[in-house]
Design a protein around this motif. Structure first.
Motif, PDB file in Angstrom:
ATOM      1  N   LEU A 444       0.836  -1.198   0.000  1.00 18.98           N
ATOM      2  CA  LEU A 444       0.000   0.000   0.000  1.00 18.98           C
ATOM      3  C   LEU A 444       0.873   1.252   0.000  1.00 18.98           C
ATOM      4  O   LEU A 444       1.990   1.246   0.532  1.00 18.98           O
ATOM      5  N   ASN A 445       0.373   2.293  -0.590  1.00 16.06           N
ATOM      6  CA  ASN A 445       1.017   3.592  -0.448  1.00 16.06           C
ATOM      7  C   ASN A 445       1.100   3.942   1.031  1.00 16.06           C
ATOM      8  O   ASN A 445       0.200   3.644   1.810  1.00 16.06           O
ATOM      9  N   ALA A 446       2.211   4.577   1.439  1.00 14.34           N
ATOM     10  CA  ALA A 446       2.443   4.870   2.853  1.00 14.34           C
ATOM     11  C   ALA A 446       1.316   5.698   3.459  1.00 14.34           C
ATOM     12  O   ALA A 446       0.886   5.462   4.598  1.00 14.34           O
ATOM     13  N   ALA A 447       0.823   6.686   2.704  1.00 16.62           N
ATOM     14  CA  ALA A 447      -0.234   7.533   3.236  1.00 16.62           C
ATOM     15  C   ALA A 447      -1.543   6.777   3.380  1.00 16.62           C
ATOM     16  O   ALA A 447      -2.288   6.972   4.357  1.00 16.62           O
ATOM     17  N   VAL A 448      -1.837   5.881   2.422  1.00  9.79           N
ATOM     18  CA  VAL A 448      -3.062   5.082   2.498  1.00  9.79           C
ATOM     19  C   VAL A 448      -3.003   4.137   3.686  1.00  9.79           C
ATOM     20  O   VAL A 448      -3.954   4.019   4.476  1.00  9.79           O
ATOM     21  N   ALA A 449      -1.847   3.467   3.836  1.00 14.12           N
ATOM     22  CA  ALA A 449      -1.686   2.549   4.962  1.00 14.12           C
ATOM     23  C   ALA A 449      -1.795   3.291   6.285  1.00 14.12           C
ATOM     24  O   ALA A 449      -2.424   2.805   7.236  1.00 14.12           O
ATOM     25  N   ALA A 450      -1.191   4.469   6.356  1.00 11.46           N
ATOM     26  CA  ALA A 450      -1.264   5.250   7.586  1.00 11.46           C
ATOM     27  C   ALA A 450      -2.707   5.627   7.908  1.00 11.46           C
ATOM     28  O   ALA A 450      -3.124   5.584   9.070  1.00 11.46           O
ATOM     29  N   GLY A 451      -3.485   5.998   6.883  1.00 19.58           N
ATOM     30  CA  GLY A 451      -4.878   6.354   7.107  1.00 19.58           C
ATOM     31  C   GLY A 451      -5.680   5.209   7.694  1.00 19.58           C
ATOM     32  O   GLY A 451      -6.477   5.398   8.628  1.00 19.58           O
ATOM     33  N   ILE A 452      -5.462   4.002   7.170  1.00 16.59           N
ATOM     34  CA  ILE A 452      -6.176   2.832   7.689  1.00 16.59           C
ATOM     35  C   ILE A 452      -5.750   2.550   9.133  1.00 16.59           C
ATOM     36  O   ILE A 452      -6.583   2.269  10.007  1.00 16.59           O
ATOM     37  N   ALA A 453      -4.447   2.642   9.392  1.00 15.73           N
ATOM     38  CA  ALA A 453      -3.947   2.390  10.744  1.00 15.73           C
ATOM     39  C   ALA A 453      -4.506   3.410  11.730  1.00 15.73           C
ATOM     40  O   ALA A 453      -4.879   3.071  12.860  1.00 15.73           O
ATOM     41  N   LEU A 454      -4.573   4.658  11.315  1.00 20.80           N
ATOM     42  CA  LEU A 454      -5.107   5.698  12.202  1.00 20.80           C
ATOM     43  C   LEU A 454      -6.586   5.481  12.480  1.00 20.80           C
ATOM     44  O   LEU A 454      -7.068   5.748  13.593  1.00 20.80           O
ATOM     45  N   TRP A 455      -7.310   4.989  11.476  1.00 16.05           N
ATOM     46  CA  TRP A 455      -8.721   4.681  11.709  1.00 16.05           C
ATOM     47  C   TRP A 455      -8.845   3.595  12.773  1.00 16.05           C
ATOM     48  O   TRP A 455      -9.680   3.678  13.684  1.00 16.05           O
ATOM     49  N   GLU A 456      -7.998   2.564  12.690  1.00 19.06           N
ATOM     50  CA  GLU A 456      -8.043   1.475  13.662  1.00 19.06           C
ATOM     51  C   GLU A 456      -7.686   1.980  15.067  1.00 19.06           C
ATOM     52  O   GLU A 456      -8.336   1.607  16.065  1.00 19.06           O
ATOM     53  N   VAL A 457      -6.670   2.833  15.148  1.00 17.33           N
ATOM     54  CA  VAL A 457      -6.290   3.387  16.450  1.00 17.33           C
ATOM     55  C   VAL A 457      -7.441   4.196  17.032  1.00 17.33           C
ATOM     56  O   VAL A 457      -7.779   4.074  18.221  1.00 17.33           O
ATOM     57  N   THR A 458      -8.069   5.026  16.211  1.00 18.83           N
ATOM     58  CA  THR A 458      -9.175   5.860  16.681  1.00 18.83           C
ATOM     59  C   THR A 458     -10.354   4.998  17.118  1.00 18.83           C
ATOM     60  O   THR A 458     -11.028   5.296  18.111  1.00 18.83           O
ATOM     61  N   ARG A 459     -10.608   3.931  16.384  1.00 12.55           N
ATOM     62  CA  ARG A 459     -11.702   3.024  16.751  1.00 12.55           C
ATOM     63  C   ARG A 459     -11.475   2.446  18.139  1.00 12.55           C
ATOM     64  O   ARG A 459     -12.413   2.331  18.946  1.00 12.55           O
ATOM     65  N   ARG A 460     -10.223   2.125  18.447  1.00 11.28           N
ATOM     66  CA  ARG A 460      -9.921   1.566  19.765  1.00 11.28           C
ATOM     67  C   ARG A 460     -10.018   2.634  20.856  1.00 11.28           C
ATOM     68  O   ARG A 460     -10.467   2.342  21.973  1.00 11.28           O
ATOM     69  N   VAL A 461      -9.567   3.851  20.538  1.00 10.19           N
ATOM     70  CA  VAL A 461      -9.639   4.930  21.532  1.00 10.19           C
ATOM     71  C   VAL A 461     -11.074   5.160  21.970  1.00 10.19           C
ATOM     72  O   VAL A 461     -11.369   5.347  23.156  1.00 10.19           O
ATOM     73  N   HIS A 462     -11.983   5.132  21.002  1.00 11.04           N
ATOM     74  CA  HIS A 462     -13.384   5.461  21.294  1.00 11.04           C
ATOM     75  C   HIS A 462     -14.242   4.229  21.551  1.00 11.04           C
ATOM     76  O   HIS A 462     -15.462   4.339  21.675  1.00 11.04           O
ATOM     77  N   GLY A 463     -13.585   3.079  21.614  1.00 12.48           N
ATOM     78  CA  GLY A 463     -14.316   1.869  21.950  1.00 12.48           C
ATOM     79  C   GLY A 463     -15.196   1.391  20.841  1.00 12.48           C
ATOM     80  O   GLY A 463     -16.191   0.715  21.075  1.00 12.48           O
TER      81      GLY A 463
END
Length: 463
Positions: A444-463
């Motif tokens: 994956l493009n680095a920015a695309v991969a980062a976006g997906i990873a950040l979504w996963e992190v945010t999902r965990r932060v907010h339960g």
């Protein structure tokens, strides 16, 4: 009697009964002025009583003799007179302090921050006739002749605007010259008064602009113009670091930043002489010149915007707020990653030594206005980060699928590596996570991969 008490007594003798907050602010301003004056030569008046009367009391008297209409421009503010005292006394009005000398403008910015003057904006530049820094009231003191002052504000004060000029008693020749050169400015009041302590003579000239010529900016055409040369330097990381400014390109992004943080915009440069960007100063250039200046589309417009130096990362992690570490070298990818971080609420971003400057025009094309909302800092190299023993995870082409990592735990920090080498320089002790993709796909493009990873992190932060 202490100096502070003497200050308050002199202000009261001059007719100004100040509230506690106003006394505190004016006194702190006085302390800062005295301290900075040793290096910057901000005032020729240094005797205490003379300073109180000829700086503070004299600066406040216009508000007693005539109406000040917001926004008020203090042109050639220098050490902050009359703008700072007026802003302290009139929190209901907005002020723009225009000062072309860099060190003095820096002093004014320090005062505004120290005193928390939310109604004051410092504009660190010389005002030219073709500039547009809108204001309804102009105030000046010991600046220039009346006619020369009106030359300067030709593009900034529209019909119906006022000029409140603090003058000495012998200004009749200036008045006559202004009448001949600027018939659109009408003298509506000429107040003769005495300073209350020394009885020194003063005059307050109040003008109103009537039937002002339609504002149309004459485009700059020469690539040798000093301002044009300065703008060209803002396309490189070196120039951005040195000038602490950058270019934000595109009408939509400019208007977005104007809405959110207008004080960060120095100038808008456009090919449209009739363009209106509200409170921002506007400069028109020829289409040929814009093609040289705009490194993205060649069409503009662009804004010259603050690019504050990144503070050094303190080496700490916030266990309740994930920190993003970015080593990406492509400015487009850096910008896209910052945009995703902003969108998903990951506020703390550390740009590692390898990363592209986040204020490069190409990075801002992808990031939009996100860099001015995020908590950005400058960090170590990727290799050095890995040796610090911090509880981080690194996004890589191989590793634990990020949705399976940690059993739902929120990672304190996540690292986005370089394009190509990825995390090759990072210690193996840092656990790798990956975004699962089809085996046939390369990566994956680095920015695309980062976006997906950040979504996963945010999902965990907010339960």
């Amino acid at each position: 009697m202490t100096s502070r008490k003497k200050f308050e007594r002199l202000m009261a003798a001059g007719g100004f009964q100040l509230r506690a907050a106003q006394r505190d602010a004016l006194w702190r301003f006085h302390e800062m002025l005295r301290e900075a004056d040793q290096k910057l030569n901000l005032t020729r008046i240094r005797a205490f009583e003379a300073m109180v009367e000829k700086h503070y009391i004299d600066s406040l008297l216009p508000g007693r003799y005539t109406e000040l209409r917001s926004t008020v421009m203090d042109l050639g503010s220098g050490g902050g007179f009359p703008g700072i005292p007026l802003a302290i006394m009139h929190p209901e009005l907005r002020f723009k302090l225009v000062e072309g000398r860099r060190l003095r403008a820096g002093f004014l910015s320090n005062v505004v921050r120290e005193l928390e003057l939310g109604n004051v904006e410092v504009i660190a530049r010389k005002l030219n006739p073709t500039d547009h820094i809108p204001a309804r009231t102009l105030v000046t003191r010991a600046f220039a002749s009346v006619a020369d002052t009106f030359d300067r504000v030709a593009g900034s004060i529209d019909a119906g605007g006022r000029a409140v000029l603090l003058k000495g008693p012998n200004c009749d020749e200036e008045i006559a010259e202004a009448a001949a050169r600027h018939p659109d400015w009408v003298l509506v009041d000429d107040v003769h008064y005495l300073l209350p302590l020394s009885q020194a003579e003063r005059r307050l000239l109040v003008y109103e602009r009537r039937g002002a010529r339609p504002r149309r900016l004459e485009p700059l055409r020469s690539a040798d113009n000093p301002r044009v040369r300065a703008w060209k330097r803002l396309t490189s990381a070196r120039g951005i670091r040195k000038e602490q400014k950058t270019l934000l390109i595109g009408d939509r992004l400019i208007r977005e930043l104007l809405t959110q943080q207008s004080g960060r915009i120095d100038t808008v440069v456009t090919t449209d002489p009739a363009a209106d960007y509200g409170t921002a100063s506007v400069v028109a250039v020829s289409k040929e010149l814009m093609h040289q200046l705009d490194p993205i589309s060649g069409q503009g417009p662009f804004a010259v915007v603050e690019a504050p130096p990144l503070p050094a990362w303190d080496g700490a992690l916030d266990l309740e707020r994930p920190t993003l570490f970015v080593a990406t070298q492509n400015p487009d990818n850096v910008g896209a990653i910052l945009r995703s971080a902003d969108a998903f609420g990951v506020r703390r971003v550390v740009l590692l030594e390898e990363a592209a400057n986040p204020y490069l025009p190409r990075a801002l094309r992808a990031a939009g206005t996100a860099p001015w909302r995020l908590e950005l800092s400058h960090g170590p190299t990727l290799a050095d980060l890995g040796r610090r023993g911090l509880p981080l995870i690194g996004l890589d082409v191989k590793g634990t699928p990020i949705d399976e990592w940690g059993g739902g735990e929120v990672p304190p920090g996540i690292i986005i590596g370089l394009e190509g080498p990825g995390l090759a320089d990072l210690s193996e002790s840092i656990e790798r996570v990956t975004i699962p993709i089809r085996p046939e796909a390369d990566s994956l493009n680095a920015a695309v991969a980062a976006g997906i990873a950040l979504w996963e992190v945010t999902r965990r932060v907010h339960g």
